[in-house]
Scaffold this motif. Structure first.
Motif, mmCIF file in Angstrom:
data_model
loop_
_atom_site.group_PDB
_atom_site.id
_atom_site.type_symbol
_atom_site.label_atom_id
_atom_site.label_comp_id
_atom_site.label_asym_id
_atom_site.label_seq_id
_atom_site.Cartn_x
_atom_site.Cartn_y
_atom_site.Cartn_z
ATOM 1 N N PRO A 80 0.790 -1.237 0.000
ATOM 2 C CA PRO A 80 0.000 0.000 0.000
ATOM 3 C C PRO A 80 0.823 1.288 0.000
ATOM 4 N N SER A 123 -8.373 2.234 -1.202
ATOM 5 C CA SER A 123 -8.060 0.813 -1.076
ATOM 6 C C SER A 123 -6.687 0.597 -0.446
ATOM 7 N N SER A 124 -5.714 1.442 -0.785
ATOM 8 C CA SER A 124 -4.373 1.321 -0.205
ATOM 9 C C SER A 124 -4.382 1.662 1.275
ATOM 10 N N LYS A 127 -5.840 -1.340 2.991
ATOM 11 C CA LYS A 127 -4.840 -2.403 2.989
ATOM 12 C C LYS A 127 -3.779 -2.148 4.051
ATOM 13 N N GLY A 343 -7.436 -5.010 -0.112
ATOM 14 C CA GLY A 343 -7.190 -3.954 -1.094
ATOM 15 C C GLY A 343 -8.056 -4.113 -2.327
#
Length: 404
Positions: A80, A123-124, A127, A343
């Motif tokens: 990430p 999303s990162s 994650k 993610g």
């Protein structure tokens, strides 16, 4: 011994990690919110109608939507931190660029590429949370970081609005600078992916991307996000114009009102994180359905009100309840999906949200234009979308994990 040392290192750096992620998310939401006030003087300066301004706002979300799934996949594959840094760097560059151009085509193109930059961050971020915190803490930490939607709103409607009132170009030059600061913070405080040393985890079967993207719950949550974001981004895009048009408020006063609204939104996100971790643990479906139904009723009351004080109260309630539904949906994957695919799962689910952000400004702009400037039909459309979101959530099978 190695596992214990890694856990100790993560714990030691957790404050810096959370601070850096919150700083980046604050800028993300400041950018999303500030365009709705900046578009007012831009429209006046370049004689743009609601359809054209809706296009500028919508193309940002087109770029955002197209890169959400690749961004989530990259976060799972390369880690990430690299994706977070790339995202913030791109947004910084295109924020600077937006502040110096002077044509509709360039406005649209730059906001499109700014959206591409934004796509990798959510999303990162999720994650990074999954990699660095135990499962029992992830919902609260995710909601804590999502509370920056309110902080970003406060910055957008105080600092941003005042800069826009002076000169909208100054606002985007300042925004680009703050994104670069967030980039530096992520580089310093976000650790690289924690190496998995658990032998059982190494022996666990890998979950294919095809299995994730065809998973029933992933697709249902993606659709729910699409529907809910018709309300969230519809509000974000058109509230300044609505308040300015209906109540004759100046940009600075609109900014102050929306800043107060953002404060309550921040508090709601923090509070709902505690509720979802304690009171509604295992009852997320009931919570989301109730919140979406209540949001629909509040939005109809808001557009029917002709009193500024009552409208302000209703606006605050809409923001608090709708952001609670959003937080519940966004944090749910931490409870029902495997950590190794967080993610990708969040990337797919949030693609629904960004598609809603892409479609909402254009659809609502068209509805407002077709109704000769009236916002009633547009806000009724948002209320209907909120109700459909609640109905969609009923289809989630909480006993079915991503690996199934």
């Amino acid at each position: 011994m190695e596992v214990q040392m890694e856990k100790k290192q993560v714990k030691k750096s957790s404050f810096g990690l959370i601070f850096a992620l919150m700083a980046g998310y604050s800028m993300i939401y400041m950018d999303k919110s500030m365009i709705s006030t900046a578009i007012i003087p831009i429209a006046k300066s370049f004689n743009l109608d609601t359809g054209q301004t809706g296009l500028i706002m919508s193309f940002f979300f087109l770029g955002y939507s197209l890169m959400q799934i690749p961004g989530g996949w990259l976060a799972d594959k390369i880690g990430p931190k690299k994706v977070l840094m790339l995202s913030l760097f791109l947004i910084s560059v295109f924020s600077f660029a937006f502040g110096v151009v002077s044509s509709l085509m360039l406005f649209v193109l730059i906001r499109f590429f700014a959206g591409v930059g934004h796509a990798g961050y959510p999303s990162s971020c999720s994650k990074s949370i999954a990699d660095n915190f135990p499962q029992e803490r992830r919902t609260f930490i995710q909601s804590l970081i999502l509370s920056t939607s309110g902080i970003g709103g406060i910055l957008a409607f105080t600092l941003g609005t005042n800069l826009v009132a002076m000169n909208w170009r100054y606002a985007y030059l300042a925004l680009g600078s703050m994104f670069f600061i967030a980039f530096v913070l992520v580089a310093i405080f976000v650790p690289n992916t924690v190496k998995e040393t658990n032998p059982q985890a190494e022996k666990a079967p890998k979950i294919s991307f095809a299995a994730i993207i065809t998973n029933r719950n992933v697709l249902i949550l993606c659709l729910a996000m699409l529907l809910l974001n018709f309300l969230l981004y519809g509000n974000m895009s058109w509230l300044p114009s609505y308040l300015s048009s209906k109540f004759g408020l100046e940009i600075a006063k609109v900014g102050l009102l929306l800043a107060v609204n953002a404060i309550f939104q921040t508090l709601a996100t923090l509070f709902v994180g505690v509720l979802l971790s304690k009171v509604f643990l295992g009852k997320e479906k009931m919570f989301i359905v109730s919140a979406t139904i209540l949001s629909a009723g509040l939005i109809l009351a808001f557009v029917a009100s002709n009193n500024l004080v009552l409208s302000t109260v209703l606006l605050i309630l809409i923001s608090m309840v709708s952001v609670s539904a959003f937080t519940a949906i966004f944090t749910w994957p931490h409870k029902i999906f495997d950590q190794s695919v967080i993610g990708s799962s969040i990337g797919i689910i949030n693609t629904g949200g960004t598609l809603g952000g892409f479609l909402a400004p254009m659809i609502l702009g068209y509805l407002i234009k077709s109704a000769s400037g009236s916002f009633v039909v547009a806000f009724s459309f948002m209320a209907g979308a909120s109700l459909l979101c609640g109905l969609t959530i009923l289809l989630v099978n909480v006993n079915k994990e991503a690996k199934n």
